[in-house]
Motif scaffolding. Structure first.
Motif, PDB file in Angstrom:
ATOM      1  N   CYS A   1       0.842  -1.190   0.000  1.00 18.86           N
ATOM      2  CA  CYS A   1       0.000   0.000   0.000  1.00 18.86           C
ATOM      3  C   CYS A   1       0.877   1.240   0.000  1.00 18.86           C
ATOM      4  O   CYS A   1       2.055   1.193   0.385  1.00 18.86           O
ATOM      5  N   SER A   2       0.321   2.335  -0.454  1.00 17.27           N
ATOM      6  CA  SER A   2       0.975   3.634  -0.363  1.00 17.27           C
ATOM      7  C   SER A   2       0.454   4.338   0.878  1.00 17.27           C
ATOM      8  O   SER A   2      -0.756   4.332   1.137  1.00 17.27           O
ATOM      9  N   HIS A   3       1.364   4.891   1.670  1.00 15.71           N
ATOM     10  CA  HIS A   3       0.931   5.630   2.854  1.00 15.71           C
ATOM     11  C   HIS A   3       0.062   6.811   2.414  1.00 15.71           C
ATOM     12  O   HIS A   3       0.303   7.406   1.352  1.00 15.71           O
ATOM     13  N   PRO A   4      -0.964   7.177   3.188  1.00 15.02           N
ATOM     14  CA  PRO A   4      -1.844   8.291   2.806  1.00 15.02           C
ATOM     15  C   PRO A   4      -1.099   9.587   2.500  1.00 15.02           C
ATOM     16  O   PRO A   4      -1.574  10.397   1.698  1.00 15.02           O
ATOM     17  N   SER A   5       0.064   9.780   3.095  1.00 12.25           N
ATOM     18  CA  SER A   5       0.845  10.986   2.836  1.00 12.25           C
ATOM     19  C   SER A   5       1.480  10.971   1.455  1.00 12.25           C
ATOM     20  O   SER A   5       1.910  12.015   0.950  1.00 12.25           O
TER      21      SER A   5
ATOM     22  N   PHE B   1      -3.158   0.735   8.289  1.00  5.61           N
ATOM     23  CA  PHE B   1      -2.902   1.924   9.099  1.00  5.61           C
ATOM     24  C   PHE B   1      -4.173   2.342   9.821  1.00  5.61           C
ATOM     25  O   PHE B   1      -5.285   2.128   9.341  1.00  5.61           O
ATOM     26  N   ASP B   2      -3.993   2.963  10.981  1.00  2.12           N
ATOM     27  CA  ASP B   2      -5.134   3.610  11.619  1.00  2.12           C
ATOM     28  C   ASP B   2      -5.397   4.920  10.891  1.00  2.12           C
ATOM     29  O   ASP B   2      -4.696   5.283   9.947  1.00  2.12           O
ATOM     30  N   GLN B   3      -6.421   5.657  11.301  1.00  2.00           N
ATOM     31  CA  GLN B   3      -6.832   6.846  10.560  1.00  2.00           C
ATOM     32  C   GLN B   3      -5.828   7.990  10.615  1.00  2.00           C
ATOM     33  O   GLN B   3      -5.795   8.835   9.734  1.00  2.00           O
TER      34      GLN B   3
ATOM     35  N   GLY C   1      -2.620   7.512  10.406  1.00  2.37           N
ATOM     36  CA  GLY C   1      -1.432   7.112   9.661  1.00  2.37           C
ATOM     37  C   GLY C   1      -0.214   6.928  10.536  1.00  2.37           C
ATOM     38  O   GLY C   1       0.894   6.715  10.031  1.00  2.37           O
ATOM     39  N   GLN C   2      -0.393   6.979  11.862  1.00  2.68           N
ATOM     40  CA  GLN C   2       0.737   6.885  12.788  1.00  2.68           C
ATOM     41  C   GLN C   2       0.832   5.547  13.501  1.00  2.68           C
ATOM     42  O   GLN C   2       1.764   5.313  14.270  1.00  2.68           O
ATOM     43  N   PHE C   3      -0.133   4.657  13.252  1.00  2.00           N
ATOM     44  CA  PHE C   3      -0.067   3.297  13.773  1.00  2.00           C
ATOM     45  C   PHE C   3      -0.299   2.310  12.629  1.00  2.00           C
ATOM     46  O   PHE C   3      -1.138   2.550  11.746  1.00  2.00           O
ATOM     47  N   LEU C   4       0.449   1.219  12.654  1.00  2.00           N
ATOM     48  CA  LEU C   4       0.288   0.150  11.681  1.00  2.00           C
ATOM     49  C   LEU C   4      -0.030  -1.135  12.428  1.00  2.00           C
ATOM     50  O   LEU C   4       0.715  -1.525  13.348  1.00  2.00           O
ATOM     51  N   ILE C   5      -1.138  -1.779  12.084  1.00  2.00           N
ATOM     52  CA  ILE C   5      -1.536  -3.035  12.710  1.00  2.00           C
ATOM     53  C   ILE C   5      -1.294  -4.147  11.701  1.00  2.00           C
ATOM     54  O   ILE C   5      -1.768  -4.082  10.560  1.00  2.00           O
ATOM     55  N   VAL C   6      -0.524  -5.153  12.097  1.00  2.00           N
ATOM     56  CA  VAL C   6      -0.129  -6.245  11.209  1.00  2.00           C
ATOM     57  C   VAL C   6      -0.857  -7.519  11.614  1.00  2.00           C
ATOM     58  O   VAL C   6      -0.869  -7.889  12.797  1.00  2.00           O
ATOM     59  N   ALA C   7      -1.461  -8.201  10.627  1.00  2.00           N
ATOM     60  CA  ALA C   7      -2.132  -9.479  10.856  1.00  2.00           C
ATOM     61  C   ALA C   7      -1.172 -10.603  10.501  1.00  2.00           C
ATOM     62  O   ALA C   7      -0.893 -10.855   9.337  1.00  2.00           O
TER      63      ALA C   7
END
Length: 452
Positions: A364-368, A415-417, A419-425
């Motif tokens: 994915c591309s980061h929202p920034s 990412f959370d909304q 963009g400062q946290f990444l949750i990995v499954a």
């Protein structure tokens, strides 16, 4: 993996801390601006609103509940329920399990949020039986209620995209078919209205009863996986939504289609190699777009590489304009046109790590727009790349680093909304790992929050 924002008001509820779902497959997130619609508030009573300590966003995790009917072979734990809803606290990076749904759902492998409604869609994965596309309305306390259940018209359903023309387009991995479903005004789904079969009705060479483990990456596995076409995703161009791109893992190609936004029909255009085309397998899995530049990123599962493409927006607009202004039929000379060209290919793992021990997962591309993120299954890492903003080099990538996922087989991440946290499954560790993301450098740091 899906998440959405919730207003931090209301009476307190019990803060639960049970285990995370076994064998998580995907995560979905709902943006705040969409969640703050009136329809969201109408679904919940005042007493159902979550307290601030539980979370300000919802994440829905879909899981694997049966392994013997999959093309690949997870070695985690079969889940009892298909969908798990968590509250996420963006102040602390903690998660709280709120709801479990779907003991009857078999392998809801991929999920997608509706663009404006509090509805999540997921698809079931089975190599022998047609998949189902399910829709659930999300209440503010995380509970899910089913509102849709339609035939995916193909096996091992693996990807859903909502178009800008009130359609859902579906990719079926095992038999490679592409399907269009109508999305009705209330968010429910109609039955199939269009279908494309790249195999043209021919039987698949690989057997559903005796096949290789598609999680492996040795020469024998690759030979069988690439004996048939395998559509792994389907997306439409980010400008007009009239060109559909399909990574075909079995053929090392990106298939291009003209997508008729009125009828939902697919008209094949020319194909594009997904990598260097040097005779080595690439296995394209997913394609994603830069948020502002005309750039596409393709993750090649088998070669552990990212191919960067520059999109020709002028060509796409010409195809759309002349087809729309004509008789609505695509001109034959457009069928040989390529709408994007590869400009870079970059590895997702260190050169010392054997490619045969790794397969790529999500991209994915980061929202920034400043970073591109990839998961490595085998190397057990998240690879971060910086996306250039320099004129003439926009969207090209340079390596930031590799970050261990604190779990096996990171199939998906979200990412959370903020963009400062990444949750990995982590599919084969039956766990979710939470990382903080440095918006300046792109570096990940494990928060210590892990949910088994």
């Amino acid at each position: 993996f899906t998440a959405h924002k919730m207003p931090p008001t209301g009476s307190p509820t019990t803060n639960l801390d049970p285990p995370s779902p076994p064998s998580p497959s995907t995560i979905s997130v709902k943006p705040d601006k969409r969640t703050r619609s009136s329809s969201f508030h109408e679904t919940a009573n005042h007493g159902d609103v979550l307290p601030p300590q539980v979370g300000d966003q919802l994440f829905v995790i879909s899981t694997y509940s049966r392994f013997d009917n999959l093309a690949h072979g997870p070695f985690g734990t079969e889940s009892k329920y298909g969908l798990y809803t968590y509250g996420f606290n963006s102040s602390s990076g903690t998660m709280t399990l709120l709801s479990v749904t779907g003991s009857e759902i078999v392998n809801p492998a991929f999920s997608r949020m509706h663009g404006t409604k509090n509805i999540i869609y997921c698809c079931t994965e089975d190599i022998e039986r047609n998949g189902r596309v399910l829709g659930y309305r999300i209440s503010e306390n995380g509970a899910l209620s089913k509102i849709a259940d339609v035939d995916a018209s193909g096996t091992s359903t693996c990807y859903l995209t909502l178009t800008n023309s009130s359609h859902m387009i579906v990719a079926n991995y095992w038999n490679s078919t592409l399907v269009t479903l109508p999305v009705l005004p209330d968010g429910t789904l109609g039955e199939e209205i269009a279908k494309y079969d790249p195999n043209e009705g021919r039987a698949m060479k690989a057997s559903t009863l005796n096949h290789v483990n598609h999680s492996s990456n040795d020469t024998t596995t690759i030979a069988e996986r690439q004996s048939d076409p395998h559509s792994h995703a389907i997306v439409t161009d980010p400008f007009l939504g009239c060109i559909a791109y399909v990574p075909d893992l079995g053929c090392d190609l990106i298939r291009q289609f003209y997508f008729d936004k009125k009828t939902g029909e697919f008209t094949p255009l020319t194909v594009i190699p997904s990598g260097k085309a040097e005779g080595k397998p690439d296995g394209p899995r997913y394609i994603t777009f830069h948020p502002t530049h005309p750039i596409a990123y393709v993750i090649n599962e088998l070669s552990s590489s990212v191919a960067v493409f520059r999109i020709d927006r002028d060509v796409i607009e010409k195809i759309a304009r002349e087809t729309r202004e004509g008789d609505g039929v695509l001109r034959d000379d457009f069928k040989d046109v390529q709408t994007m060209k590869m400009i870079q290919n970059i590895d997702t793992i260190p050169s010392a790590f054997p490619i045969s021990l790794n397969t790529c997962g999500r991209i994915c591309s980061h929202p920034s727009g400043r970073f591109v993120i990839v998961s490595n299954r085998g190397h057990e890492s998240i690879a971060i790349f910086k996306s250039s903003q320099r004129k003439g080099r926009e969207g090209t990538l340079s390596q930031v680093g590799f970050f261990h996922t604190f779990g096996f087989t990171p199939r998906h991440f979200q990412f959370d909304q903020s963009g400062q946290f990444l949750i990995v499954a982590n599919q084969d560790s039956d766990c979710l790992s939470v990382f903080s993301f440095n918006l300046a450098t792109g570096e990940l740091k494990f928060t210590g929050n892990k949910y088994h």
